[in-house]
Design an enzyme around this catalytic site. Structure first.
Site, short mmCIF file in Angstrom:
data_model
loop_
_atom_site.label_atom_id
_atom_site.label_comp_id
_atom_site.label_asym_id
_atom_site.label_seq_id
_atom_site.Cartn_x
_atom_site.Cartn_y
_atom_site.Cartn_z
N GLU A 78 0.81 -1.22 0.00
CA GLU A 78 0.00 0.00 0.00
C GLU A 78 0.84 1.26 0.00
OE1 GLU A 78 -3.31 2.39 -0.13
OE2 GLU A 78 -3.33 0.22 -0.25
N GLU A 79 1.93 1.27 0.77
CA GLU A 79 2.67 2.52 0.96
C GLU A 79 4.08 2.51 0.38
OE1 GLU A 79 0.76 4.63 1.63
OE2 GLU A 79 -0.77 3.89 2.97
N SER A 133 -10.11 11.27 -1.90
CA SER A 133 -9.07 10.75 -1.02
C SER A 133 -8.33 11.93 -0.37
CB SER A 133 -8.13 9.83 -1.81
OG SER A 133 -7.33 9.07 -0.94
N ASP A 162 -14.99 0.71 2.06
CA ASP A 162 -13.65 1.25 1.84
C ASP A 162 -12.69 0.65 2.86
OD1 ASP A 162 -11.36 2.84 1.45
OD2 ASP A 162 -12.55 4.59 0.91
N HIS A 200 -12.47 2.01 -2.04
CA HIS A 200 -11.95 3.38 -2.13
C HIS A 200 -12.03 3.96 -3.53
CE1 HIS A 200 -9.75 6.78 -0.60
NE2 HIS A 200 -8.80 6.64 -1.50
#
Length: 755
Positions: A204-205, A623, A698, A730
């Site tokens: 994800e990051e 977002s 989400d 999301h």
């Protein structure tokens, strides 16, 4: 006889784009490939592209590079339907882990999911339904190699193509392809443990999706083992149309524990696993792993991401040898630009790595010369790209050149550049008194995304510009000859019927209040004039890691607004990516400050345009952009006449560790600015019309962010509009959701801004 057009005194107005048509099939703009790869020998180009009739169904296409100029592809080479006879017993339903990874990659299409060239063989592996099928590139003969009914993920070939590795039911396996023998590498998967896959934070990051790595000699397989038991279980509700599902998950909230990540090396000869101790501190992120000829290289981050250590492990004792340490008072950006430079003389024992660094401003190509003698000798760093060139990525090493992507004149474009290898080596050896020069290979203005063939003889270029839809072009590096493979003129596509109403955006630059160069993109409606000034929607993202303003074919979403009389303004504020550390740093410990200041500079500019109605300015974002919308309505009262906030972060303590702590530090530290950077506690100040939108399933920006905002707005007596989408995550990507969402947004702005 006069016709109806003559009676009216004018011809019929051209059609305007609608949400119903934009998100319907067939697509208005031909979709370009999502995946583009060369065969292992570089002679063929393969890509996954949408079916002509279904935008969310992928087929496999093939191009013979030598004949590309003569015969660009007219139809798919292989479809998922071709695979059905040998995949009849495949498990159809995706696992939760697969669904989550697809959401993180923003890949929502069905059909063929992946294509992997087999090294050293005229074959590719296609992945469909969680199964792997080898396809011969000459005969198109099919051979299913994953026989279990369970789904397989993380499939990779070994360097020679002898083995295929994959993860099934949380455990790592390898398959010797020619004899069909499968070996189980791990045998301890359970509810919290998996091996061979990247963990949630890495995907994800860190944007790292690999969780195992082959040694160049294929004698060993390094892998990541993840145990989430250290993360407290939290519950979230996924609200669907007819049910509510409670999801118990290990979500690493800011300031809380991360998963336990170990690094092991499986020895194929004896079947043993050596566990490597890479933890330099109590909490160290395993950010990158690369197994190069010179060793198993890792990049390690401390928890606050202010120190990045590059080093390697070498058998048999797997002792860590640090080579390069970079530090920052804010944070260090990760990249995928580690390469080993081929030795100029095979007899030399010197090892030189290519690398990019932001330590000296911008992003520079650098060499790390490890020297001869002991492998633990610290590496010497030498810059080896032109000082003014912003190097974004290393595209490949082609014969006598290093190929890099980046920009020179304007950050709104991306191009491919060639730097002579002898100049790079001279810079690495400290022999040259001047920096190497770079030759630009992509000549057309616009945004270029490149992939170089394994043999370095050619590259494929996916490019577009404000006035040209995306195309896929194959270029020979030797003579510069080109073949357009995919992407016809826009007039020849379905969108051609709407071209008379199309509003081409324009690019420009502003000077921020602190003197910073800011780039913007402005879409002007056809009816805008000083006599009839129009409302404007500021379409904002504003957050780190994203660059919105590009010289590329813009999303047709902009046309939904422009063709209804709204101008659309987009600006990359400080904190956005693609400009270097100095441009990003002002948001550190102060999210929502510099970003909003720069957006307000954009608003001041808009008010100088006589065709803009400065009293009717709307704000819209998704977002981080949803967060920025709420930030703008609370911190700049009276500036925006209405706002649409989609899936906003409202409380940074509810977001994950790696992302949030990078910019705000640990929540319990003395200098943490979580409350100041959030919007909760301020929403009662909103006095402009607000539309709040969120997906009710989400798993990224949790629906809790929305419910917290709803409760505060209601308690403060603030009237607002709300639209939630059951079952949507999301991206809110489902066609019916996209259609309804933009109908709702357009209706909202029409009511409150006019148009």
């Amino acid at each position: 006889m006069t016709n109806a057009a003559d009676d009216r005194g004018a011809t019929s107005a051209p059609p305007s784009l609608t949400p119903e048509r934009l998100f319907a099939d067939p697509p208005l703009i031909d979709a370009l490939p999502q995946t583009v790869v060369f065969s292992s020998d570089g002679s063929k180009l393969l890509f996954l592209a949408s079916s002509r009739s279904r935008r969310e169904w992928l087929d496999l296409w093939l191009v013979e590079c030598a004949a590309a100029a003569l015969s660009p592809p007219q139809e798919a080479w292989l479809t998922a339907a071709d695979l059905e006879p040998i995949l009849a017993d495949a498990e159809v339903e995706e696992s939760a882990a697969e669904q989550a990874e697809r959401e993180r990659r923003r890949q929502f299409a069905g059909g063929i999911a992946e294509v992997l060239p087999r090294p050293g063989a005229p074959e590719v592996l296609v992945v469909c339904g969680g199964q792997g099928v080898l396809v011969h590139l000459e005969t198109r003969a099919l051979r299913r190699v994953t026989r279990s009914r369970e789904r397989h993920v993380g499939l990779q070939f070994s360097p020679s193509g002898r083995y295929l590795s994959y993860v099934r039911q949380g455990d790592l396996y390898l398959l010797e392809l020619d004899i069909g023998r499968e070996r189980r590498v791990t045998n301890d998967a359970d509810v919290t443990v998996s091996s061979g896959l990247a963990d949630f934070i890495a995907q994800e990051e860190m944007h790292r999706f690999k969780g195992h790595w082959w040694s160049p000699d294929e004698n060993a397989l390094a892998f990541q083992r993840t145990d989430e038991k250290t993360i407290a279980i939290s519950e979230r509700q996924e609200i669907h149309a007819g049910s509510v599902e409670t999801i118990r998950q290990h979500y690493p909230y800011a300031g809380q524990a991360n998963a336990e990540v170990r690094l092991g090396v499986f020895q194929l000869e004896d079947g043993c696993v050596d566990w490597i101790d890479y933890q330099q501190r109590t909490e160290t992120y395993l950010a990158r792993v690369d197994w190069l000829p010179s060793g198993l290289w890792v990049q390690l981050q401390d928890r606050l991401q202010q120190t990045l250590t590059l080093g390697r492990f070498a058998a048999p004792d797997w002792r860590f040898e640090p080579t390069r340490v970079e530090t920052s008072e804010t944070w260090i950006n990760l990249h995928n630009n580690l390469r080993q430079l081929p030795a100029a003389d095979e007899s030399q024992g010197e090892t030189t790595l290519l690398w990019t660094t932001e330590q000296f401003g911008g992003s520079q190509l650098a060499c790390l010369a490890l020297g001869t003698g002991t492998a633990s000798q610290p590496g010497k760093l030498s810059l080896c790209s032109p000082e003014a060139l912003y190097v974004e990525g290393i595209a490949g090493i082609a014969r006598d050149h290093v190929l890099v992507t980046g920009w020179l004149e304007t950050p709104t474009e991306r191009h491919l550049y060639r730097i002579a290898l002898d100049q790079v080596r001279s810079a690495a050896a400290g022999e040259s008194g001047t920096r190497p020069t770079a030759e630009r290979l992509t000549t057309a203005p616009g945004w270029h995304e490149l992939r170089v063939s394994p043999d370095g003889r050619r590259f494929v270029d996916r490019s577009s510009a404000l006035d040209a839809t995306s195309s896929l072009t194959l270029t020979e590096l030797g003579d510069g000859s080109q073949a357009r493979l995919f992407g016809s003129a826009v007039a020849d596509q379905a969108y051609g019927a709407f071209l008379p109403s199309h509003c081409t955006p324009e690019l420009g630059e502003l000077t921020g209040r602190d003197g910073t160069r800011l780039c913007y993109r402005l879409t002007r409606p056809a009816n805008a004039s000083a006599r009839t000034p129009v409302p404007v929607v500021v379409h904002v993202y504003g957050g780190p890691g994203v660059q919105r303003v590009r010289n590329e074919w813009a999303s047709l979403m902009l046309q939904l607004f422009a063709q209804r009389g709204f101008a659309v303004f987009e600006l990359d504020n400080r904190g956005s990516s693609g400009r270097g550390r100095a441009f990003e740093a002002p948001i550190y410990q102060a999210l929502g400050t510099a970003e909003l200041e720069d957006q307000l500079t954009g608003v001041e500019f808009l008010k100088t345009l006589d065709w803009i109605n400065g009293e009717r300015i709307g704000l819209f974002g998704h977002s981080y952009g949803g967060y920025m919308t709420l930030r703008g309505l609370t911190r700049a009262p009276g500036v925006f006449a209405a706002g649409v906030s989609v899936a906003p972060v409202t409380d940074w303590a509810l977001y994950d560790t790696h992302y949030t702590e990078r910019y705000l530090g640990l929540p319990n530290s003395a200098d943490a600015r979580y409350l100041e950077s959030g919007v909760l506690g301020e929403l009662g100040q909103i006095n402009a019309p607000l539309l709040l939108i969120h997906g009710m399933a989400d798993d990224n920006v949790l629906f809790t962010h929305c419910t917290a905002a709803i409760a505060e707005l209601q308690e403060a007596g603030v009237l607002f509009d709300l639209m939630t989408y059951p079952g949507s995550r999301h991206a809110l990507h489902e066609p019916h959701v996209s259609t309804h969402r933009f109908r709702t947004i357009l209706n909202f702005f029409s009511r409150h801004l006019g148009g």
